[in-house]
Design an enzyme around this catalytic site. Structure first.
Site, PDB file in Angstrom:
ATOM      1  N   ASN A 146     -14.027 -20.582  20.154  1.00 44.25           N
ATOM      2  CA  ASN A 146     -12.609 -20.734  20.274  1.00 44.25           C
ATOM      3  C   ASN A 146     -11.574 -20.290  21.329  1.00 44.25           C
ATOM      4  O   ASN A 146     -10.704 -21.201  21.709  1.00 44.25           O
ATOM      5  CB  ASN A 146     -12.058 -20.275  18.983  1.00 44.25           C
ATOM      6  CG  ASN A 146     -12.078 -18.782  18.706  1.00 44.25           C
ATOM      7  OD1 ASN A 146     -12.802 -17.902  19.710  1.00 44.25           O
ATOM      8  ND2 ASN A 146     -11.441 -18.090  17.664  1.00 44.25           N
ATOM      9  N   ASP A 164     -31.619 -12.204  20.246  1.00 43.26           N
ATOM     10  CA  ASP A 164     -32.301 -10.915  20.086  1.00 43.26           C
ATOM     11  C   ASP A 164     -32.915 -10.505  21.103  1.00 43.26           C
ATOM     12  O   ASP A 164     -32.892  -9.205  21.185  1.00 43.26           O
ATOM     13  CB  ASP A 164     -33.391 -11.450  18.921  1.00 43.26           C
ATOM     14  CG  ASP A 164     -32.805 -11.717  17.558  1.00 43.26           C
ATOM     15  OD1 ASP A 164     -31.601 -11.872  17.582  1.00 43.26           O
ATOM     16  OD2 ASP A 164     -33.625 -11.689  16.643  1.00 43.26           O
ATOM     17  N   GLU A 202     -16.129  -7.881  17.565  1.00 37.39           N
ATOM     18  CA  GLU A 202     -14.844  -8.487  17.138  1.00 37.39           C
ATOM     19  C   GLU A 202     -15.217  -9.814  16.297  1.00 37.39           C
ATOM     20  O   GLU A 202     -15.793 -10.650  16.893  1.00 37.39           O
ATOM     21  CB  GLU A 202     -14.042  -9.162  18.546  1.00 37.39           C
ATOM     22  CG  GLU A 202     -13.827  -7.890  19.412  1.00 37.39           C
ATOM     23  CD  GLU A 202     -12.567  -6.902  18.941  1.00 37.39           C
ATOM     24  OE1 GLU A 202     -11.923  -7.459  18.088  1.00 37.39           O
ATOM     25  OE2 GLU A 202     -12.416  -5.811  19.436  1.00 37.39           O
ATOM     26  N   CYS A 261      -9.648 -16.243  14.894  1.00 41.07           N
ATOM     27  CA  CYS A 261      -9.871 -15.054  14.167  1.00 41.07           C
ATOM     28  C   CYS A 261      -8.450 -14.226  13.645  1.00 41.07           C
ATOM     29  O   CYS A 261      -8.617 -13.818  12.355  1.00 41.07           O
ATOM     30  CB  CYS A 261     -10.701 -14.157  14.894  1.00 41.07           C
ATOM     31  SG  CYS A 261      -9.889 -13.657  16.457  1.00 41.07           S
ATOM     32  N   GLU A 268     -13.597 -17.008   5.580  1.00 39.45           N
ATOM     33  CA  GLU A 268     -12.738 -17.576   6.677  1.00 39.45           C
ATOM     34  C   GLU A 268     -12.766 -19.121   6.708  1.00 39.45           C
ATOM     35  O   GLU A 268     -13.778 -19.650   6.491  1.00 39.45           O
ATOM     36  CB  GLU A 268     -13.685 -16.965   7.833  1.00 39.45           C
ATOM     37  CG  GLU A 268     -12.746 -16.848   9.079  1.00 39.45           C
ATOM     38  CD  GLU A 268     -13.350 -16.131  10.289  1.00 39.45           C
ATOM     39  OE1 GLU A 268     -14.819 -16.413  10.408  1.00 39.45           O
ATOM     40  OE2 GLU A 268     -12.752 -15.718  11.208  1.00 39.45           O
TER      41      GLU A 268
HETATM   42  P1  NAP Z   1     -20.766 -17.762  16.286  1.00 38.59           P
HETATM   43  O1  NAP Z   1     -21.473 -18.871  15.650  1.00 38.59           O
HETATM   44  O2  NAP Z   1     -20.853 -16.388  15.655  1.00 38.59           O
HETATM   45  O3  NAP Z   1     -21.154 -17.485  17.704  1.00 38.59           O
HETATM   46  C1  NAP Z   1     -20.799 -16.449  18.535  1.00 38.59           C
HETATM   47  C2  NAP Z   1     -21.627 -16.269  19.885  1.00 38.59           C
HETATM   48  O4  NAP Z   1     -22.618 -15.753  19.240  1.00 38.59           O
HETATM   49  C3  NAP Z   1     -22.018 -17.720  20.552  1.00 38.59           C
HETATM   50  O5  NAP Z   1     -22.166 -17.345  22.042  1.00 38.59           O
HETATM   51  C4  NAP Z   1     -23.625 -17.935  20.024  1.00 38.59           C
HETATM   52  O6  NAP Z   1     -24.339 -18.673  20.557  1.00 38.59           O
HETATM   53  C5  NAP Z   1     -23.944 -16.275  19.736  1.00 38.59           C
HETATM   54  N1  NAP Z   1     -25.075 -16.270  18.735  1.00 38.59           N
HETATM   55  C6  NAP Z   1     -25.428 -17.046  17.721  1.00 38.59           C
HETATM   56  N2  NAP Z   1     -26.592 -16.615  17.290  1.00 38.59           N
HETATM   57  C7  NAP Z   1     -26.975 -15.449  18.096  1.00 38.59           C
HETATM   58  C8  NAP Z   1     -27.868 -14.668  17.789  1.00 38.59           C
HETATM   59  N3  NAP Z   1     -28.883 -14.358  16.806  1.00 38.59           N
HETATM   60  N4  NAP Z   1     -27.983 -13.276  18.788  1.00 38.59           N
HETATM   61  C9  NAP Z   1     -26.865 -13.241  19.712  1.00 38.59           C
HETATM   62  N5  NAP Z   1     -26.150 -14.313  19.946  1.00 38.59           N
HETATM   63  C10 NAP Z   1     -25.809 -15.273  18.855  1.00 38.59           C
HETATM   64  O7  NAP Z   1     -18.938 -17.694  16.204  1.00 38.59           O
HETATM   65  P2  NAP Z   1     -18.304 -18.879  16.835  1.00 38.59           P
HETATM   66  O8  NAP Z   1     -18.638 -19.944  15.880  1.00 38.59           O
HETATM   67  O9  NAP Z   1     -18.465 -19.248  18.134  1.00 38.59           O
HETATM   68  O10 NAP Z   1     -17.006 -18.424  16.710  1.00 38.59           O
HETATM   69  C11 NAP Z   1     -16.102 -18.222  15.581  1.00 38.59           C
HETATM   70  C12 NAP Z   1     -15.978 -17.055  15.017  1.00 38.59           C
HETATM   71  O11 NAP Z   1     -15.760 -16.105  15.862  1.00 38.59           O
HETATM   72  C13 NAP Z   1     -15.169 -16.752  13.899  1.00 38.59           C
HETATM   73  O12 NAP Z   1     -15.919 -16.154  12.986  1.00 38.59           O
HETATM   74  C14 NAP Z   1     -13.978 -15.812  14.445  1.00 38.59           C
HETATM   75  O13 NAP Z   1     -13.186 -15.088  13.443  1.00 38.59           O
HETATM   76  C15 NAP Z   1     -14.687 -15.151  15.445  1.00 38.59           C
HETATM   77  N6  NAP Z   1     -13.739 -14.599  16.557  1.00 38.59           N
HETATM   78  C16 NAP Z   1     -13.408 -13.229  16.397  1.00 38.59           C
HETATM   79  C17 NAP Z   1     -12.241 -12.922  17.288  1.00 38.59           C
HETATM   80  C18 NAP Z   1     -11.930 -11.428  17.311  1.00 38.59           C
HETATM   81  O14 NAP Z   1     -11.454 -10.917  18.426  1.00 38.59           O
HETATM   82  N7  NAP Z   1     -12.174 -10.661  16.165  1.00 38.59           N
HETATM   83  C19 NAP Z   1     -11.966 -13.705  18.314  1.00 38.59           C
HETATM   84  C20 NAP Z   1     -12.470 -15.013  18.313  1.00 38.59           C
HETATM   85  C21 NAP Z   1     -13.194 -15.523  17.477  1.00 38.59           C
HETATM   86  P3  NAP Z   1     -24.445 -20.352  20.474  1.00 38.59           P
HETATM   87  O15 NAP Z   1     -23.229 -20.666  20.400  1.00 38.59           O
HETATM   88  O16 NAP Z   1     -25.736 -20.436  21.348  1.00 38.59           O
HETATM   89  O17 NAP Z   1     -24.830 -20.108  18.987  1.00 38.59           O
END
Ligand code: NAP
Ligand code: MG
Length: 491
Positions: A167, A228, A263, A297, A391
């Site tokens: 995002n 992993d 985060e 988020c 969410e």
């Molecule tokens: P996501 O699906 O959890 O992916 C985040 C990152 O993790 C991507 O680079 C993804 O790679 C990677 N990933 C996936 N599986 C993994 C694994 N087994 N081991 C290591 N890395 C792995 O999140 P998203 O859909 O991109 O983003 C939305 C989420 O982020 C929402 O839940 C939002 O609330 C959260 N967010 C939190 C904050 C904060 O500051 N708290 C800020 C922004 C967003 P791939 O894309 O290759 O799967």
């Protein structure tokens, strides 16, 4: 000739992007790539390298071998490097913004805002790099320590693994890279597969700015395939992850003994009390729920409104949301673009339908066309509905009517998430009371929650994560205290 030409090539009318390992732009070891598509029209933005475990290993080794290069630079030089990156980013931002819009579906204003916030964050981190001090502690608090002097200095952790979400593909990466460099660390960065290209463009800017080879490595590839391996790698000292709670929890489970900064997701509450400035509350709750189609988020993911003003509030909200024009992100009149991918759009649809089936009322929107989900106002949501707790990550103003202030606080705290929240009231005592009682990382008074550029610490409690981000706060998390004790000789 653009500085970006080095990192891409065209073959069969398709643009391929390389990744950055040990100071070189490379293809993946088995030459596999994956597609990045524009969520607006599904057109191909480019193909990027699908890193293998072998590539991940090379990136970690490069970062590990380069630890000394960055740690031994003076803080002033590290700060100057960040300033140079900021300057070059400013000069080259137009093309980066274009790609960011194409691959993320962000509107121009938001894409501009993201890059500007990243530039500012780099500049603040450059200042903060010079503040990394320490302290002197006298040992004579106890008789056996008499004459001793403790010198406490901060040292880099070593290698940081930064994994970022779709995002804010540039801002969340810079929010990790800038403090890591300021603190003297090297990095392996893995952006989200939905929109990784803009960060590759930012990476060549960092290279041009003079980042020593190996200090920053950016690899593209599937998180579930190489995640992993990276997360459990013994040469990684810290994981700084921004993304979903599901993935964050999984990474923590494989990480072993590493420092973690997580985060994660949120379900921010916007509490609106009877004495609130309703015009302000409506405008802010709409922004909080709808900006970037609610894919934030820190979104206001549920509005808790007290009954006496609820009818007024929802009527005004419907009028407000009618101004949120859905459309092509490139059209300057568009306020909301598409959702990032089919899975995300299905999830929003599922949550809205579940709520309708259980008695919620759609006052506006509610339908989707492909990845475009109409800005929606959903009233009479209750605790039986999934959308009250999960969410949403979509453009939905979710209204839960409550009897009074205490019920609002109670429901706000019943969430498993605890990222941020906000309250609208003119009663300063209530505002401060709520601010201390809501279980989350930050509470905003009379505004929707925002990250800002990082002056304030940001992060979650409960399922929303561990640790805090922020310029100064991240540098602290990415460094450790090291203690040297002087013992006087006896006699
Ligand atoms: P996501 O699906 O959890 O992916 C985040 C990152 O993790 C991507 O680079 C993804 O790679 C990677 N990933 C996936 N599986 C993994 C694994 N087994 N081991 C290591 N890395 C792995 O999140 P998203 O859909 O991109 O983003 C939305 C989420 O982020 C929402 O839940 C939002 O609330 C959260 N967010 C939190 C904050 C904060 O500051 N708290 C800020 C922004 C967003 P791939 O894309 O290759 O799967
Ligand atoms: Mg995802």
């Amino acid at each position: 000739m653009s500085i970006f030409d080095e990192i891409r090539f065209v073959s069969n009318n398709e643009t391929f992007y390389k990744m950055f390992i040990d100071g070189n732009w490379v293809e993946s070891s088995n030459k596999q790539t994956f597609e990045v598509r524009n969520p607006h029209d599904n057109s191909l933005v480019g193909k990027v390298q699908k890193a293998t475990q072998e590539d991940a290993e090379k990136a970690v080794q490069a970062a590990f071998n380069s630890k000394g290069k960055i740690a031994s630079m003076s803080a002033l030089d590290r700060g100057n490097l960040l300033l140079k990156i900021a300057e070059l980013l400013e000069q080259n931002k137009d093309e980066i913004i274009k790609i960011l819009i194409d691959e993320s579906g962000k509107i121009g204003k938001d894409a501009n805002g993201e890059i500007d916030a990243s530039i500012t964050r780099l500049r603040y981190a450059a200042e903060e790099a010079k503040q990394l001090g320490g302290e002197l502690i006298k040992g004579d608090y106890a008789p056996h320590g008499k004459g001793q002097i403790g010198m406490v200095v901060r040292q880099p952790l070593g290698v940081i693994l930064a994994v970022t979400p779709f995002n804010y593909p540039i801002f969340t990466a810079i929010a990790k890279i800038a403090p890591a460099i300021a603190g003297g660390n090297s990095l392996v960065v893995k952006p989200a597969s939905d929109d990784p290209i803009c960060l590759l463009l930012v990476t060549i800017v960092m290279q041009e700015a003079g980042i020593p080879p190996g200090v920053i490595n950016v690899i593209t590839g599937s998180g579930s395939e190489i995640g992993d391996y990276l997360a459990s790698h013994e040469k990684i000292d810290m994981i700084s992850f921004t993304g979903s709670t599901f993935v964050g929890r999984h990474m923590a489970s494989v990480a072993g003994m590493k420092r973690l900064q997580l985060e994660l997701g949120g379900k921010g509450a916007g509490i609106v009390l009877g004495d609130a400035d309703l015009n302000l509350a409506v405008k802010e709750c709409a922004k909080g729920a709808l900006k970037f189609s609610g894919q934030r988020c820190d979104a206001i993911s549920r509005v808790l409104i007290v009954n006496p003003v609820a009818d007024n509030f929802v009527n005004m909200m419907v009028e407000e949301v009618k101004n949120w024009k859905l459309g092509d992100p490139k059209d300057p009149n568009t306020v909301i673009g598409p959702l990032i991918n089919e899975r995300a759009a299905q999830k929003v649809e599922e949550l809205v339908n579940d709520a309708i089936n259980k008695g919620a009322k759609i006052l506006l929107g509610g339908k989707r066309n492909g990845l475009y989900f109409e800005p929606t106002v959903l009233d009479f949501v209750n605790k039986e509905m999934r959308i009250a707790w999960e969410e949403t990550f979509g453009p939905v103003v979710t209204v839960i009517r409550v009897n009074d202030y205490e019920e609002a606080i109670r429901i706000a705290n019943e969430s498993n998430y605890g990222l941020d929240s906000c309250i609208f009231t003119n009663d300063i005592d209530k505002a401060l009371d709520a601010s201390q009682r809501i279980e989350c990382g930050s509470v905003h008074i009379n505004s929707h929650p925002t990250h800002g550029v990082g002056a304030f610490p940001f992060g979650g409690d409960k399922d929303s994560g561990l640790g805090r981000e922020g310029i100064k706060y991240s540098i602290e998390e990415m460094t450790k205290t090291h203690t040297i004790v002087y013992h006087p000789r006896e006699g």
